[in-house]
Design an enzyme around this catalytic site. Structure first.
Site, PDB file in Angstrom:
ATOM      1  CD  GLU A  85      15.493  44.852  70.420  1.00 45.02           C
ATOM      2  OE1 GLU A  85      16.633  45.217  70.112  1.00 45.02           O
ATOM      3  OE2 GLU A  85      14.664  44.405  69.598  1.00 45.02           O
ATOM      4  CB  CYS A 145      12.266  42.163  66.944  1.00 43.96           C
ATOM      5  SG  CYS A 145      12.972  43.801  66.813  1.00 43.96           S
ATOM      6  CB  THR A 178      10.890  52.860  62.091  1.00 44.89           C
ATOM      7  OG1 THR A 178      12.171  52.732  62.718  1.00 44.89           O
ATOM      8  CG2 THR A 178      11.103  53.161  60.622  1.00 44.89           C
ATOM      9  CB  SER A 185      18.441  45.559  59.061  1.00 43.47           C
ATOM     10  OG  SER A 185      17.648  46.681  58.739  1.00 43.47           O
ATOM     11  CG  HIS A 213       9.565  41.965  63.282  1.00 44.77           C
ATOM     12  ND1 HIS A 213       9.176  42.688  64.384  1.00 44.77           N
ATOM     13  CD2 HIS A 213      10.749  42.506  62.876  1.00 44.77           C
ATOM     14  CE1 HIS A 213      10.092  43.611  64.644  1.00 44.77           C
ATOM     15  NE2 HIS A 213      11.054  43.520  63.739  1.00 44.77           N
ATOM     16  CE  LYS A 240      10.060  47.593  50.051  1.00 45.20           C
ATOM     17  NZ  LYS A 240      11.414  48.103  50.015  1.00 45.20           N
ATOM     18  CB  SER A 291      18.419  42.575  64.319  1.00 49.41           C
ATOM     19  OG  SER A 291      17.590  43.235  63.410  1.00 49.41           O
TER      20      SER A 291
HETATM   21  N1  CAA Z   1       7.100  59.204  48.273  1.00 49.45           N
HETATM   22  C1  CAA Z   1       6.885  57.862  48.385  1.00 49.45           C
HETATM   23  N2  CAA Z   1       7.858  56.988  48.778  1.00 49.45           N
HETATM   24  C2  CAA Z   1       9.078  57.490  49.062  1.00 49.45           C
HETATM   25  C3  CAA Z   1       9.363  58.874  48.959  1.00 49.45           C
HETATM   26  C4  CAA Z   1       8.307  59.744  48.553  1.00 49.45           C
HETATM   27  N3  CAA Z   1       8.481  61.063  48.450  1.00 49.45           N
HETATM   28  N4  CAA Z   1      10.649  59.057  49.316  1.00 49.45           N
HETATM   29  C5  CAA Z   1      11.166  57.820  49.619  1.00 49.45           C
HETATM   30  N5  CAA Z   1      10.203  56.895  49.467  1.00 49.45           N
HETATM   31  C6  CAA Z   1      10.300  55.448  49.716  1.00 49.45           C
HETATM   32  C7  CAA Z   1      11.577  54.822  49.184  1.00 49.45           C
HETATM   33  O1  CAA Z   1      11.493  54.506  47.810  1.00 49.45           O
HETATM   34  C8  CAA Z   1      11.675  53.593  50.087  1.00 49.45           C
HETATM   35  O2  CAA Z   1      10.779  52.616  49.621  1.00 49.45           O
HETATM   36  P1  CAA Z   1      11.348  51.238  48.988  1.00 49.45           P
HETATM   37  O3  CAA Z   1      12.184  50.596  50.038  1.00 49.45           O
HETATM   38  O4  CAA Z   1      10.113  50.470  48.676  1.00 49.45           O
HETATM   39  O5  CAA Z   1      12.144  51.634  47.788  1.00 49.45           O
HETATM   40  C9  CAA Z   1      11.108  54.082  51.418  1.00 49.45           C
HETATM   41  O6  CAA Z   1      10.383  55.271  51.120  1.00 49.45           O
HETATM   42  C10 CAA Z   1      12.184  54.443  52.420  1.00 49.45           C
HETATM   43  O7  CAA Z   1      13.109  55.286  51.788  1.00 49.45           O
HETATM   44  P2  CAA Z   1      14.690  55.066  51.962  1.00 49.45           P
HETATM   45  O8  CAA Z   1      15.022  53.622  51.771  1.00 49.45           O
HETATM   46  O9  CAA Z   1      15.390  56.066  51.162  1.00 49.45           O
HETATM   47  O10 CAA Z   1      14.798  55.452  53.514  1.00 49.45           O
HETATM   48  P3  CAA Z   1      16.043  55.490  54.456  1.00 49.45           P
HETATM   49  O11 CAA Z   1      17.225  54.875  53.799  1.00 49.45           O
HETATM   50  O12 CAA Z   1      16.189  56.865  54.975  1.00 49.45           O
HETATM   51  O13 CAA Z   1      15.540  54.587  55.666  1.00 49.45           O
HETATM   52  C11 CAA Z   1      15.482  52.394  56.602  1.00 49.45           C
HETATM   53  C12 CAA Z   1      14.970  53.293  55.501  1.00 49.45           C
HETATM   54  C13 CAA Z   1      16.973  52.132  56.362  1.00 49.45           C
HETATM   55  C14 CAA Z   1      14.740  51.079  56.591  1.00 49.45           C
HETATM   56  C15 CAA Z   1      15.293  53.118  57.968  1.00 49.45           C
HETATM   57  O14 CAA Z   1      13.944  53.335  58.202  1.00 49.45           O
HETATM   58  C16 CAA Z   1      15.897  52.379  59.123  1.00 49.45           C
HETATM   59  O15 CAA Z   1      17.097  52.412  59.370  1.00 49.45           O
HETATM   60  N6  CAA Z   1      15.042  51.682  59.910  1.00 49.45           N
HETATM   61  C17 CAA Z   1      15.475  50.955  61.082  1.00 49.45           C
HETATM   62  C18 CAA Z   1      15.964  49.571  60.724  1.00 49.45           C
HETATM   63  C19 CAA Z   1      14.832  48.634  60.394  1.00 49.45           C
HETATM   64  O16 CAA Z   1      13.687  48.862  60.707  1.00 49.45           O
HETATM   65  N7  CAA Z   1      15.173  47.488  59.772  1.00 49.45           N
HETATM   66  C20 CAA Z   1      14.185  46.485  59.475  1.00 49.45           C
HETATM   67  C21 CAA Z   1      14.777  45.107  59.471  1.00 49.45           C
HETATM   68  S1  CAA Z   1      15.589  44.811  61.034  1.00 49.45           S
HETATM   69  C22 CAA Z   1      14.320  44.357  62.078  1.00 49.45           C
HETATM   70  O17 CAA Z   1      13.283  43.981  61.628  1.00 49.45           O
HETATM   71  C23 CAA Z   1      14.525  44.436  63.548  1.00 49.45           C
HETATM   72  C24 CAA Z   1      13.905  45.711  64.032  1.00 49.45           C
HETATM   73  O18 CAA Z   1      12.749  45.759  64.417  1.00 49.45           O
HETATM   74  C25 CAA Z   1      14.743  46.908  64.026  1.00 49.45           C
END
Ligand code: CAA
Length: 389
Positions: free
Chosen positions: A79, A111, A152, A201, A233, A242, A309
């Protein structure tokens, strides 16, 4: 006829960023990235390394003269295309010196693209048993500076030779797909970076896994106990964990659960150091597992969850071939030490450098001595350089 993965190559850029340095720069607790996402490092590519150069380098790792003569199809899943019209696999076909009477295409569905390519390759070999197909999964995952997905990101490519009587993995005929028209992650043509509804997502990924796995079990009568490993993936490694945990029910055999968890952790060794390579990340998980596991055996069954996605996902399975261990590179991890570590400001400058052409459509770049590199753009045409035979 047994069809599957006969050879496997991997290419990553020579630069990386330590995720702890990113956490400091972004004023985040490092454990959010290290424990919350299970990420350690991120591969960073300069502008001279794109999906063409990374894809060609991954395949160059294993190609022989015989392969070059027998390959009659080159498929790239990506992509991060370099052109809206011309397939990146056409450039790769030329760079690798593959015989001319071949079909070259690029497949896109976030992906998931390379997984569609794998099935496409299998169907082609069923019809043409002596054909070899080169399948490349290459992407550069960029979300942008200070975005939620920044930690990421990643860059790299997996290449696979698909043929009959494969030496690594035999593909089974039990694929189940699911499609959902959703907007969880997308990149409009006018945007350099994707838009992502991050938490939506991850929810969709997990729901697609759960429902597709239930359908897979219903149609095939199989269960987790039939598998030694489950590759996912890996947009970030914690999401795969998870996913695996969500498949365990309370009656799961303890030993089976421990084996699946142990193999999962082996499968994320490379992703933790490279980051997301979108369509390549499932296959990065597989190669990490095969190259680093000391317990996997021939005939072990592996399940796969591919997710793109938008969304399309697929569960499929494979069986390890007799000599798989002799046909993978068990010393690859040592080569990760040769990479150069970047500071956050170096990463920001390198990863987000944009190509600007002059009025004639020309642009030149600093010399890059990698196996393959983008040398210049001339009259809007990308000119690649080969630093190897
Ligand atoms: N110590 C330990 N863990 C901590 C922590 C600390 N101090 N602070 C936060 N965490 C944990 C949180 O609890 C959370 O874990 P859980 O989900 O198990 O609760 C984890 O760290 C991440 O924290 P947040 O959820 O608060 O993080 P965020 O909201 O800033 O970002 C995300 C998370 C939204 C996934 C972000 O990384 C993102 O946007 N990623 C890109 C999208 C993505 O990868 N999506 C996946 C599905 S889509 C797909 O698969 C296609 C693709 O490749 C993109």
């Amino acid at each position: 006829m047994n069809i599957g993965i006969d050879k496997f190559g991997l290419a990553i850029p020579e630069y990386f960023l330590d995720i702890r340095d990113l956490a400091v720069a972004r004023n985040e607790n490092a454990n959010k990235f290290l424990k919350g996402l299970l990420q350690l490092e991120m591969s960073v590519s300069p502008v001279t390394q794109d999906i063409v150069t990374l894809g060609a380098a991954a395949a160059h790792e294993f190609l022989t003269e015989e392969d070059r003569k027998k390959i009659d199809m080159v498929i790239i899943g990506t992509e991060t295309g370099v052109d809206q019209s011309k397939s990146a696999s056409v450039f790769i076909h030329n760079l690798l010196g593959i015989q001319p009477f071949a079909r070259c295409v690029e497949i896109k569905e976030a992906c998931y693209g390379a997984t569609a390519g794998l099935d496409f390759a299998k169907n082609h070999i069923e019809k043409n048993p002596d054909s070899y197909v080169l399948l490349i999964a290459a992407d550069i995952a960029k979300y942008g500076i200070e975005t939620s997905g920044e930690s990421t990101q990643g860059s790299g490519s997996c290449a696979m030779l698909i043929k009959k009587d494969p030496e690594i993995l035999i593909l089974n005929n039990d694929n189940i797909c699911q499609t959902r028209d959703i907007m969880d992650f997308w990149r409009p043509n006018y945007s350099a970076y994707p838009y992502v509804d991050g938490h939506f997502s991850t929810k969709q990924y997990l729901e697609c896994l759960e429902t597709t796995w239930a359908e897979y079990c219903r149609r095939t009568g199989k269960k987790l106990e039939d598998f030694t490993a489950f590759c996912f993936h890996l947009p970030f490694p914690k999401l795969g964990l998870k996913g695996l945990n969500s498949l365990f029910d309370k009656n799961i055999n303890r030993e089976v659960k421990d084996t699946l968890l142990e193999n999962f952790h082996t499968s994320i060794t490379y992703s933790r150091r490279i980051g997301n390579i979108y369509t390549g990340s499932l296959y990065l998980g597989l190669i990490s597992l095969l190259e680093n596991s000391e317990t996997l055996k021939p005939d072990d069954n592996i399940a796969f969850f591919s997710y793109g996605s938008g969304a399309v996902c697929e569960i499929f399975t494979g069986t390890l071939a007799k000599n798989f261990k002799e046909n993978v590179n068990s010393h690859r991890l040592e080569t990760f030490q040769n990479r150069k570590k970047l500071s956050v400001s170096e990463y920001e400058k390198m990863f987000f450098e944009e190509i600007t052409v002059d009025e004639e459509g020309n642009c030149s770049f600093n010399p890059d001595e990698s196996l393959f590199s983008l040398e210049r753009i001339e009259n809007h045409k990308r000119i690649y350089k080969k630093n190897c035979k």
